[in-house]
Write an enzyme that holds these catalytic residues in place. Structure first.
Site, PDB file in Angstrom:
ATOM      1  N   HIS A 177       0.960  -1.313  -0.011  1.00  0.00           N
ATOM      2  CA  HIS A 177      -0.138   0.141  -0.154  1.00  0.00           C
ATOM      3  C   HIS A 177       0.821   1.201   0.186  1.00  0.00           C
ATOM      4  CE1 HIS A 177      -3.571  -2.283   0.513  1.00  0.00           C
ATOM      5  NE2 HIS A 177      -3.215  -2.884   1.486  1.00  0.00           N
ATOM      6  N   CYS A 192      -0.401   2.516  -4.264  1.00  0.00           N
ATOM      7  CA  CYS A 192      -1.223   3.597  -4.426  1.00  0.00           C
ATOM      8  C   CYS A 192      -0.332   5.036  -4.569  1.00  0.00           C
ATOM      9  CB  CYS A 192      -2.352   3.595  -3.442  1.00  0.00           C
ATOM     10  SG  CYS A 192      -3.519   2.505  -3.773  1.00  0.00           S
TER      11      CYS A 192
END
Length: 472
Positions: free
Chosen positions: A165, A206
């Site tokens: 992430h 991301c």
């Protein structure tokens, strides 16, 4: 002419006598592509660091991506002593795994877990250890995991593949975060210490572009390829009903698919970038740093085992041998929505009324927590903007970027929120609001001191003594 080249040319001559081939030894195409497949004259080595920064079954795809990357490097001849793997290693034998000891990266795919080095696992997957591995701090890593570090020199190429992430200016590890300024400082330290001739980074996360955009120098022999630009999510793919989780990430699946089906001696980094960018239509794949390095052939980054017949066929422009193109993965999902989608898919699949009710409660609880996060950031914006409509809109909708000048402010606001509200590490959904903190460090009507004070007061008033611990 050395003995190896003589033997290969002799073998090639025999092969080219077959009517299937139309290229002659005298053809410039033969020398262009056949000689490209030969080892470099350079004495440099390839070193690789493969990192999955997550844990938990919902994040299955991250470790699957990294294990798959290892198999590519290993099969292409990069020795294990030059490959360092960091992953929590809780997926292969997880209680929900229907095939214990096996990890796959796409539906019906092979086991990518077998043989993967377990250099650093569990609580050894930390930012500090990652930095020590990259900078070659062998003393600091003594007694930790395998103790392996990058022992590279000025002639070596270093490849880093990070999967997990991310958020604006941050990459996540299982229990902590790596902020972009620390990562850039580490890269600069490697440059100063002559730890590489080229440093190649493939980042699956991301907002991955925010780790380099306006932060990474374009003159330091560093080339970064990212799954997403600074302002967007990357995407998961291949939801598996049997496992109840996603098997891969779009960017990672596509670059590895391309690697496995293209000629590594011919394809360059920039060529792969162009193809991966085309096929990745869920986010904008970006490249940063010294773009001149983009001409580097993939064989010099990911290794290459001589496959003479394939190289000869590839050199024939009229060859009809099929090349499998990377296909856009199905069942894609914004990474921030994965926990919610996993629960919904499980509920839709179950025929057990009791399990259905339990999953419904889990979904409700997750949505309630996300609503709390949204409420908290709404209150922070109201206070910081002194309830000015124009200022609130600017903080909510602007897409200001990070740079070397405003990053200290961003780090301060990020840390203030983490210490006084709750951890971004354990509450991934909260990361959708990180852009607001970036915006606070870019507007000219707000001081850093006021932003800090308002974040503290809002968290105190909304949360009180409660500090959410569960992943949101």
């Amino acid at each position: 002419m050395n003995a190896l080249l003589s033997c290969l040319l002799l073998f090639a001559g025999l092969a080219f006598s077959n009517a299937h081939f139309s290229v002659q030894l005298s053809s410039p195409y033969f020398f262009k592509y056949f000689l490209a497949a030969l080892p470099n004259n350079s004495t440099g080595k390839v070193w690789a660091v493969l990192v999955s920064g997550s844990e938990g079954w919902d994040n299955y795809r991250h470790q699957a991506d990294v294990c798959h990357a290892y198999q590519i490097l290993h099969s292409n001849g990069i020795p294990d002593e030059n490959i360092i793997v960091m992953m929590f290693d809780d997926i292969a034998f997880y209680q929900d795994n229907p095939t214990p000891g096996v990890i796959i990266n796409y539906p019906g795919g092979p086991d990518v877990y077998k043989g993967v080095p377990k250099d650093y696992t569990g609580n050894d997957v930390t930012v500090k250890n990652f930095i020590n591995v990259l900078t070659g701090n062998k003393t600091a890593m003594r007694g930790i995991g395998s103790g392996k570090v990058i022992e590279s020199g000025p002639d070596d190429l270093v490849f880093i593949n990070f999967v997990d992430h991310g958020g604006e200016g941050v990459l996540y590890f299982p229990n902590e975060e790596l902020l972009a300024d620390d990562f850039i400082q580490t890269i600069n330290s490697m440059t100063i210490k002559s730890k590489f001739s080229k440093l190649i980074l493939y980042i699956e996360a991301c907002h991955a572009g925010s780790m380099f955009d306006n932060l990474l120098s374009d003159t330091t022999n560093v080339f970064a390829l990212t799954a997403s630009d600074p302002h967007e999510s990357s995407y998961a793919c291949y939801y598996d009903q049997e496992r109840g989780t996603f098997l891969g990430d779009v960017f990672s699946v596509i670059w590895m698919n391309d690697t496995e089906h293209e000629s590594l001696p011919r394809e360059s980094l920039h060529h792969q970038f162009e193809k991966v960018r085309t096929y990745t239509n869920t986010s904008h794949v970006e490249e940063y740093g010294d773009l001149d390095i983009g001409v580097t052939k993939l064989k010099d980054v990911l290794g290459f085992k001589m496959r003479l017949m394939r190289a000869l066929e590839g050199s024939n422009s009229s060859s009809t041998s099929a090349v499998v193109k990377p296909q856009h993965p199905m069942d894609t999902a914004d990474n921030i929505d994965v926990p919610l989608l996993v629960l919904k898919n499980k509920r839709n699949a179950t025929k057990d009324p009791e399990k259905s009710r339990a999953l419904k409660l889990e979904i409700y609880d997750l949505m309630k927590k996300r609503k709390l996060v949204d409420q908290l950031f709404h209150e922070i914006i109201v206070r910081v903007a002194d309830n000015s409509s124009a200022h609130k809109k600017e903080l909510r909708t602007s897409k200001y970027g990070l740079n070397l000048n405003n990053f200290p402010c961003y780090r301060n606001l990020y840390t203030t929120f983490s210490n006084n509200c709750f951890s971004f590490v354990r509450n991934p959904y909260a990361r959708v609001h990180l852009q607001k903190l970036v915006n606070m460090c870019n507007v000219n009507w707000l001081t850093e001191e006021k932003a800090v004070a308002d974040i503290k007061s809002a968290c105190s008033d909304i949360l009180g003594s409660m500090k959410p611990k569960n992943i949101m």
